[in-house]
Design an enzyme around this catalytic site. Structure first.
Site, PDB file in Angstrom:
ATOM      1  N   CYS A  21       9.112  -5.523   4.308  1.00 27.90           N
ATOM      2  CA  CYS A  21       8.757  -4.640   3.192  1.00 27.90           C
ATOM      3  C   CYS A  21       9.671  -3.408   3.196  1.00 27.90           C
ATOM      4  O   CYS A  21      10.125  -2.960   4.249  1.00 27.90           O
ATOM      5  CB  CYS A  21       7.296  -4.210   3.305  1.00 27.90           C
ATOM      6  SG  CYS A  21       6.755  -3.194   1.906  1.00 27.90           S
ATOM      7  N   ASP A  81       8.770  -0.499   2.695  1.00 29.89           N
ATOM      8  CA  ASP A  81       7.990   0.649   3.167  1.00 29.89           C
ATOM      9  C   ASP A  81       8.752   1.427   4.250  1.00 29.89           C
ATOM     10  O   ASP A  81       9.215   0.837   5.234  1.00 29.89           O
ATOM     11  CB  ASP A  81       6.648   0.138   3.733  1.00 29.89           C
ATOM     12  CG  ASP A  81       5.650   1.261   3.946  1.00 29.89           C
ATOM     13  OD1 ASP A  81       5.989   2.215   4.685  1.00 29.89           O
ATOM     14  OD2 ASP A  81       4.548   1.185   3.393  1.00 29.89           O
ATOM     15  N   ARG A 126       7.842   3.190   6.543  1.00 32.92           N
ATOM     16  CA  ARG A 126       7.232   3.216   7.880  1.00 32.92           C
ATOM     17  C   ARG A 126       7.474   1.932   8.657  1.00 32.92           C
ATOM     18  O   ARG A 126       7.080   1.810   9.814  1.00 32.92           O
ATOM     19  CB  ARG A 126       5.718   3.453   7.737  1.00 32.92           C
ATOM     20  CG  ARG A 126       5.376   4.758   7.058  1.00 32.92           C
ATOM     21  CD  ARG A 126       3.945   4.787   6.584  1.00 32.92           C
ATOM     22  NE  ARG A 126       3.691   3.800   5.539  1.00 32.92           N
ATOM     23  CZ  ARG A 126       2.516   3.620   4.945  1.00 32.92           C
ATOM     24  NH1 ARG A 126       1.482   4.339   5.304  1.00 32.92           N
ATOM     25  NH2 ARG A 126       2.375   2.711   4.003  1.00 32.92           N
ATOM     26  N   HIS A 160       3.044  -6.079   6.556  1.00 28.85           N
ATOM     27  CA  HIS A 160       2.320  -5.030   7.293  1.00 28.85           C
ATOM     28  C   HIS A 160       0.973  -4.772   6.635  1.00 28.85           C
ATOM     29  O   HIS A 160       0.815  -4.934   5.417  1.00 28.85           O
ATOM     30  CB  HIS A 160       3.148  -3.743   7.373  1.00 28.85           C
ATOM     31  CG  HIS A 160       3.384  -3.075   6.053  1.00 28.85           C
ATOM     32  ND1 HIS A 160       2.695  -1.954   5.652  1.00 28.85           N
ATOM     33  CD2 HIS A 160       4.219  -3.368   5.023  1.00 28.85           C
ATOM     34  CE1 HIS A 160       3.112  -1.585   4.457  1.00 28.85           C
ATOM     35  NE2 HIS A 160       4.038  -2.421   4.039  1.00 28.85           N
ATOM     36  N   CYS A 194      -0.204  -2.509   3.087  1.00 31.84           N
ATOM     37  CA  CYS A 194       0.979  -2.607   2.205  1.00 31.84           C
ATOM     38  C   CYS A 194       0.617  -2.186   0.778  1.00 31.84           C
ATOM     39  O   CYS A 194      -0.274  -2.777   0.148  1.00 31.84           O
ATOM     40  CB  CYS A 194       1.507  -4.040   2.212  1.00 31.84           C
ATOM     41  SG  CYS A 194       2.987  -4.236   1.203  1.00 31.84           S
TER      42      CYS A 194
HETATM   43 CO    CO Z   1       4.547  -2.798   2.097  1.00 32.89          CO
END
Ligand code: CO
Length: 220
Positions: free
Chosen positions: A42, A44, A46, A98, A101
Site C-alpha cells: 500500500c 500508506d 506508515r 495492512h 488501510c
Molecule cells: Co493502505
C-alpha cells in the site's frame, strides 16, 4: 525558501551516514541492482517496505498503490512484475496489506470520494466475493480487519493469474507468491499462510481460503 530544502539537507546527511558505514555502498549499488524480492504494498506512508523489513536500498524491488491492488489491466503494476520476474530474475513476490488501510475502509463506506472510487471498486469486488463470511462478522472493526486480509489474499490470486507468473510456472521457473499483513499498531508483520509456488498450490489455497471458483462460467 522552498519547504523541500530541508529534504535535501536530510538527503546529504543520509548519504554521508551511509558512506561512513560502508565507503563502497553507493559505488556497489551504482553497478547493478540484485534484489531478491518484489514487494507489492500500500502507498500508506506508515507502511514503508524497506524500513519494516529492515532492508537497505538495492535489496527489494517495490510497487505500491492505494490498498495494494493488482489489476489485470494495470500496465504499471504488470510492467513492474514482468521486469522483476523476467529481467531481475526475482523468485519471491510479497503482497503486503495492512490493518487500518484507508483504501479498504473507504471501500466499505457508501460515501463518495471522487476518482479514487473507481480504484476502490476492486476492493468492493473482494468484499462481494466474501460477502457471506463478512456478513457473519458482527463487530465492524473485526469485519474491517477481515476485509484487509481477504484483499491481500485476492491480490495474491491476481498476481498468480497474471500472464507473467503463469508463463514462469509453465517454464518450471521457481517463483513463489506470499500474502502478508502488517500491523501499524505494533510494527509486526503477520504471515497469512499464503505461499503459492505453482498451480497446484493455487488450487489448494482456493479451497483453504474459500476463494471463488477459478473457472466460473460467464454468460454475456
Ligand atoms: Co493502505
Amino acid at each position: 525558501m522552498r519547504i523541500t530544502e530541508t529534504l535535501f539537507e536530510r538527503n546529504k546527511y543520509w548519504a554521508k551516514k551511509m558512506t561512513e558505514i560502508n565507503p563502497d555502498f553507493f559505488s556497489q549499488l551504482h553497478k547493478q541492482q540484485t534484489p531478491q524480492y518484489l514487494w507489492i504494498g500500500c502507498s500508506d506512508s506508515r507502511v514503508s517496505s524497506n524500513e519494516i523489513i529492515d532492508l537497505l536500498p538495492g535489496e527489494i524491488f517495490v510497487h505500491r498503490n492505494i490498498a495494494n491492488v493488482v489489476v489485470h489491466t494495470d500496465l504499471n503494476c504488470l510492467s513492474v512484475i514482468q521486469y522483476a520476474v523476467e529481467v531481475l530474475n526475482i523468485k519471491h513476490i510479497i503482497v503486503c496489506g495492512h490493518y487500518g488501510c484507508g483504501g479498504v475502509k473507504a471501500a466499505m463506506e457508501t460515501k463518495e470520494h471522487g476518482l479514487i472510487d473507481n480504484w476502490l471498486r476492486h476492493i468492493q469486488d473482494v468484499h462481494r466475493m466474501h460477502q457471506m463470511e463478512l456478513d457473519g462478522i458482527s463487530d465492524e472493526n473485526d469485519k474491517f480487519r477481515k476485509l484487509c486480509e481477504k484483499n491481500v489474499i485476492e491480490q495474491v490470486v491476481n498476481v498468480c493469474n497474471t500472464t507473467i507468473v503463469q508463463k514462469a510456472w509453465r517454464k518450471q521457473n521457481e517463483l513463489t507468491i506470499y500474502g502478508w499483513i502488517y500491523s501499524i499498531k505494533n510494527g509486526i508483520l503477520k504471515d497469512l499462510d499464503v505461499c503459492v509456488a505453482d498451480v497446484q498450490d493455487l488450487n489448494s489455497m482456493r479451497d483453504k481460503h474459500t476463494l471463488r471458483p477459478q473457472n466460473l462460467e460467464i454468460s454475456i
